[in-house]
Design an enzyme around this catalytic site. Structure first.
Site, PDB file in Angstrom:
ATOM      1  N   LYS A  14     -12.093 -14.005  36.901  1.00  0.00           N
ATOM      2  CA  LYS A  14     -13.133 -12.355  36.830  1.00  0.00           C
ATOM      3  C   LYS A  14     -13.725 -12.361  35.822  1.00  0.00           C
ATOM      4  O   LYS A  14     -15.213 -11.978  36.247  1.00  0.00           O
ATOM      5  CB  LYS A  14     -11.736 -12.103  36.786  1.00  0.00           C
ATOM      6  CG  LYS A  14     -10.978 -11.633  37.276  1.00  0.00           C
ATOM      7  CD  LYS A  14      -9.644 -10.481  37.758  1.00  0.00           C
ATOM      8  CE  LYS A  14      -8.919 -10.281  35.842  1.00  0.00           C
ATOM      9  NZ  LYS A  14      -8.535 -11.929  35.990  1.00  0.00           N
ATOM     10  N   ARG A  89      -4.903  -1.899  37.242  1.00  0.00           N
ATOM     11  CA  ARG A  89      -4.095  -3.295  36.676  1.00  0.00           C
ATOM     12  C   ARG A  89      -2.191  -2.748  37.331  1.00  0.00           C
ATOM     13  O   ARG A  89      -1.829  -3.175  37.565  1.00  0.00           O
ATOM     14  CB  ARG A  89      -3.364  -3.778  35.381  1.00  0.00           C
ATOM     15  CG  ARG A  89      -3.962  -5.222  35.076  1.00  0.00           C
ATOM     16  CD  ARG A  89      -4.115  -5.342  33.918  1.00  0.00           C
ATOM     17  NE  ARG A  89      -3.682  -7.026  33.651  1.00  0.00           N
ATOM     18  CZ  ARG A  89      -4.865  -7.927  33.498  1.00  0.00           C
ATOM     19  NH1 ARG A  89      -6.392  -7.551  33.330  1.00  0.00           N
ATOM     20  NH2 ARG A  89      -4.505  -9.163  32.645  1.00  0.00           N
ATOM     21  N   ARG A 128      -8.322 -22.931  27.880  1.00  0.00           N
ATOM     22  CA  ARG A 128      -9.011 -22.526  27.215  1.00  0.00           C
ATOM     23  C   ARG A 128      -8.929 -22.311  25.622  1.00  0.00           C
ATOM     24  O   ARG A 128      -9.518 -21.640  24.950  1.00  0.00           O
ATOM     25  CB  ARG A 128      -9.611 -20.679  28.091  1.00  0.00           C
ATOM     26  CG  ARG A 128     -10.499 -20.376  27.210  1.00  0.00           C
ATOM     27  CD  ARG A 128     -10.839 -19.173  27.727  1.00  0.00           C
ATOM     28  NE  ARG A 128      -9.741 -18.316  28.183  1.00  0.00           N
ATOM     29  CZ  ARG A 128     -10.004 -17.244  28.818  1.00  0.00           C
ATOM     30  NH1 ARG A 128     -10.441 -16.751  29.697  1.00  0.00           N
ATOM     31  NH2 ARG A 128      -8.448 -16.362  29.707  1.00  0.00           N
ATOM     32  N   ARG A 134      -7.754 -16.897  22.128  1.00  0.00           N
ATOM     33  CA  ARG A 134      -6.989 -16.233  22.627  1.00  0.00           C
ATOM     34  C   ARG A 134      -4.813 -16.721  21.901  1.00  0.00           C
ATOM     35  O   ARG A 134      -5.256 -17.317  22.637  1.00  0.00           O
ATOM     36  CB  ARG A 134      -7.391 -16.023  23.528  1.00  0.00           C
ATOM     37  CG  ARG A 134      -8.057 -14.786  23.831  1.00  0.00           C
ATOM     38  CD  ARG A 134      -9.059 -14.820  25.927  1.00  0.00           C
ATOM     39  NE  ARG A 134      -7.373 -14.097  26.094  1.00  0.00           N
ATOM     40  CZ  ARG A 134      -7.717 -13.749  27.380  1.00  0.00           C
ATOM     41  NH1 ARG A 134      -9.128 -13.520  27.887  1.00  0.00           N
ATOM     42  NH2 ARG A 134      -6.951 -13.095  28.293  1.00  0.00           N
ATOM     43  N   ARG A 146       2.419 -13.302  32.015  1.00  0.00           N
ATOM     44  CA  ARG A 146       1.095 -12.715  32.237  1.00  0.00           C
ATOM     45  C   ARG A 146       1.234 -13.131  33.430  1.00  0.00           C
ATOM     46  O   ARG A 146       0.699 -11.824  34.435  1.00  0.00           O
ATOM     47  CB  ARG A 146      -0.438 -13.383  32.078  1.00  0.00           C
ATOM     48  CG  ARG A 146      -0.051 -13.060  30.229  1.00  0.00           C
ATOM     49  CD  ARG A 146      -1.773 -13.947  29.854  1.00  0.00           C
ATOM     50  NE  ARG A 146      -3.002 -13.621  30.445  1.00  0.00           N
ATOM     51  CZ  ARG A 146      -3.691 -14.645  29.698  1.00  0.00           C
ATOM     52  NH1 ARG A 146      -3.887 -15.132  28.911  1.00  0.00           N
ATOM     53  NH2 ARG A 146      -4.660 -14.448  30.454  1.00  0.00           N
TER      54      ARG A 146
HETATM   55  P1  AP5 Z   1     -11.557 -15.862  33.348  1.00  0.00           P
HETATM   56  O1  AP5 Z   1     -12.926 -16.575  34.050  1.00  0.00           O
HETATM   57  O2  AP5 Z   1     -11.899 -15.729  31.833  1.00  0.00           O
HETATM   58  O3  AP5 Z   1     -10.828 -15.853  33.789  1.00  0.00           O
HETATM   59  P2  AP5 Z   1     -10.441 -14.575  33.908  1.00  0.00           P
HETATM   60  O4  AP5 Z   1     -10.065 -13.624  35.347  1.00  0.00           O
HETATM   61  O5  AP5 Z   1     -11.490 -13.421  33.483  1.00  0.00           O
HETATM   62  O6  AP5 Z   1      -9.295 -14.421  33.333  1.00  0.00           O
HETATM   63  P3  AP5 Z   1      -8.395 -13.777  32.247  1.00  0.00           P
HETATM   64  O7  AP5 Z   1      -7.533 -14.361  31.223  1.00  0.00           O
HETATM   65  O8  AP5 Z   1      -9.536 -13.020  31.057  1.00  0.00           O
HETATM   66  O9  AP5 Z   1      -7.125 -13.237  32.733  1.00  0.00           O
HETATM   67  P4  AP5 Z   1      -6.928 -11.630  32.419  1.00  0.00           P
HETATM   68  O10 AP5 Z   1      -6.968 -11.125  33.319  1.00  0.00           O
HETATM   69  O11 AP5 Z   1      -5.274 -12.103  32.187  1.00  0.00           O
HETATM   70  O12 AP5 Z   1      -7.211 -11.543  30.899  1.00  0.00           O
HETATM   71  P5  AP5 Z   1      -7.631  -9.727  30.099  1.00  0.00           P
HETATM   72  O13 AP5 Z   1      -8.725 -10.267  29.636  1.00  0.00           O
HETATM   73  O14 AP5 Z   1      -8.133  -8.816  31.544  1.00  0.00           O
HETATM   74  O15 AP5 Z   1     -11.688 -17.938  32.954  1.00  0.00           O
HETATM   75  C1  AP5 Z   1     -10.762 -18.248  32.803  1.00  0.00           C
HETATM   76  C2  AP5 Z   1     -11.323 -19.844  32.662  1.00  0.00           C
HETATM   77  O16 AP5 Z   1     -11.344 -20.909  33.348  1.00  0.00           O
HETATM   78  C3  AP5 Z   1     -12.410 -20.363  31.365  1.00  0.00           C
HETATM   79  O17 AP5 Z   1     -12.348 -20.920  30.363  1.00  0.00           O
HETATM   80  C4  AP5 Z   1     -13.611 -20.479  33.138  1.00  0.00           C
HETATM   81  O18 AP5 Z   1     -14.669 -21.088  31.702  1.00  0.00           O
HETATM   82  C5  AP5 Z   1     -12.492 -20.934  33.170  1.00  0.00           C
HETATM   83  N1  AP5 Z   1     -13.158 -20.743  34.779  1.00  0.00           N
HETATM   84  C6  AP5 Z   1     -13.789 -20.189  35.643  1.00  0.00           C
HETATM   85  N2  AP5 Z   1     -13.638 -20.512  36.797  1.00  0.00           N
HETATM   86  C7  AP5 Z   1     -13.886 -21.822  36.863  1.00  0.00           C
HETATM   87  C8  AP5 Z   1     -13.179 -22.939  38.323  1.00  0.00           C
HETATM   88  N3  AP5 Z   1     -14.576 -22.266  39.467  1.00  0.00           N
HETATM   89  N4  AP5 Z   1     -13.542 -24.122  38.176  1.00  0.00           N
HETATM   90  C9  AP5 Z   1     -13.094 -24.096  36.506  1.00  0.00           C
HETATM   91  N5  AP5 Z   1     -12.911 -23.483  35.701  1.00  0.00           N
HETATM   92  C10 AP5 Z   1     -13.038 -22.019  35.645  1.00  0.00           C
HETATM   93  O19 AP5 Z   1      -6.218  -9.129  30.024  1.00  0.00           O
HETATM   94  C11 AP5 Z   1      -5.491  -9.699  28.776  1.00  0.00           C
HETATM   95  C12 AP5 Z   1      -4.891  -8.464  28.428  1.00  0.00           C
HETATM   96  O20 AP5 Z   1      -4.701  -7.783  28.221  1.00  0.00           O
HETATM   97  C13 AP5 Z   1      -3.043  -8.168  29.770  1.00  0.00           C
HETATM   98  O21 AP5 Z   1      -2.430  -9.202  29.523  1.00  0.00           O
HETATM   99  C14 AP5 Z   1      -2.685  -7.501  29.339  1.00  0.00           C
HETATM  100  O22 AP5 Z   1      -1.928  -7.466  28.278  1.00  0.00           O
HETATM  101  C15 AP5 Z   1      -4.287  -6.779  29.028  1.00  0.00           C
HETATM  102  N6  AP5 Z   1      -4.905  -5.884  29.381  1.00  0.00           N
HETATM  103  C16 AP5 Z   1      -6.215  -5.709  29.961  1.00  0.00           C
HETATM  104  N7  AP5 Z   1      -6.116  -4.675  30.509  1.00  0.00           N
HETATM  105  C17 AP5 Z   1      -5.283  -4.046  30.642  1.00  0.00           C
HETATM  106  C18 AP5 Z   1      -5.122  -3.158  32.273  1.00  0.00           C
HETATM  107  N8  AP5 Z   1      -6.263  -2.497  32.368  1.00  0.00           N
HETATM  108  N9  AP5 Z   1      -4.281  -2.451  31.814  1.00  0.00           N
HETATM  109  C19 AP5 Z   1      -3.301  -2.849  31.420  1.00  0.00           C
HETATM  110  N10 AP5 Z   1      -3.149  -4.056  30.559  1.00  0.00           N
HETATM  111  C20 AP5 Z   1      -4.267  -4.238  29.846  1.00  0.00           C
END
Ligand code: AP5
Length: 192
Positions: A14, A89, A128, A134, A146
């Site tokens: 994402k 979410r 990552r 992180r 997660r």
């Molecule tokens: P990346 O692009 O970062 O993927 P992502 O889907 O954004 O993954 P996140 O880890 O950011 O997801 P998340 O939803 O857990 O985190 P968030 O910050 O929202 O890619 C991941 C890796 O893969 C990278 O190294 C990238 O380079 C690699 N990659 C990408 N595309 C690729 C490809 N095609 N091939 C190979 N490699 C690739 O949330 C974190 C925490 O915050 C949650 O757990 C929760 O505690 C809290 N939180 C956030 N939002 C909310 C909410 N709305 N409600 C409640 N809690 C929340």
């Protein structure tokens, strides 16, 4: 306004795709994960509360993230549209978002949902975690928590948007550019 939700499990790409989409379509990127990490970095009371949940791989309480998104929407009245990444979410967050957008006389145009196997998600996040600093990426147990949280509370959010026929599934495996092209194709169809 053109508002889209980029949806998918942790590690589905994402954040990576959002960075490219906001440049091409001139959208404002709203990532609740990034907003929360900013609060943690600045050691605000909100950040300290959120960290307890994030370190365990659990979702932060709805009222915290809804409040953050509400302020972010107010702070950017002139944008062409919003790209929501990692929000909504939960079903409560989706309902709150609909109401907030309605107040601005707009709505979600489409939810693009990235599909990636669990094996690939864990592999990407552990990789990552070697360099990102992180705390939720550096151990297998938290990554799997997660993913469990995603299936339990977040996956049903797609049903909310399916009711209005707004969900498009997109293959999230392959090169970053291939996935970007698939997402652009879907967006272009809706913009034209
Ligand atoms: P990346 O692009 O970062 O993927 P992502 O889907 O954004 O993954 P996140 O880890 O950011 O997801 P998340 O939803 O857990 O985190 P968030 O910050 O929202 O890619 C991941 C890796 O893969 C990278 O190294 C990238 O380079 C690699 N990659 C990408 N595309 C690729 C490809 N095609 N091939 C190979 N490699 C690739 O949330 C974190 C925490 O915050 C949650 O757990 C929760 O505690 C809290 N939180 C956030 N939002 C909310 C909410 N709305 N409600 C409640 N809690 C929340």
């Amino acid at each position: 306004m053109f508002n889209l939700i980029l949806f998918g499990p942790p590690g589905s790409g994402k954040g990576t795709q959002s960075e490219k989409l906001i440049v091409k379509y001139h959208l404002k990127h709203l990532s609740t994960g990034d907003l929360l990490r900013y609060e943690i970095h600045n050691q605000t009371p909100l950040g300290l509360e959120a960290k307890n949940f994030m370190d365990k791989g659990q979702l932060v309480p709805d009222e915290v993230v809804i409040g953050m998104i509400s302020s972010a929407l107010e702070a950017h009245p002139e944008v062409k549209g919003f790209l929501f990444d990692g929000f909504p979410r939960t079903s409560a967050q989706a309902e709150a978002l609909d109401k907030l957008l309605e107040l601005k006389k707009t709505s979600i145009a489409v939810m693009l949902a990235l599909e990636v196997s669990e094996e690939e998600l864990v592999k990407r996040l552990l990789k990552r975690g070697e360099t990102s600093g992180r705390s939720d990426d550096n151990n297998d147990t938290v990554i799997r928590a997660r993913i469990v949280e995603y299936h339990k509370k977040t996956a049903p959010v797609a049903d909310h948007y399916k009711k209005s026929d707004k969900v498009i599934m997109v293959k999230g495996e392959g090169s970053v550019d291939e996935i970007f092209a698939s997402l652009c194709k879907e967006i272009d169809q809706r913009l034209s």
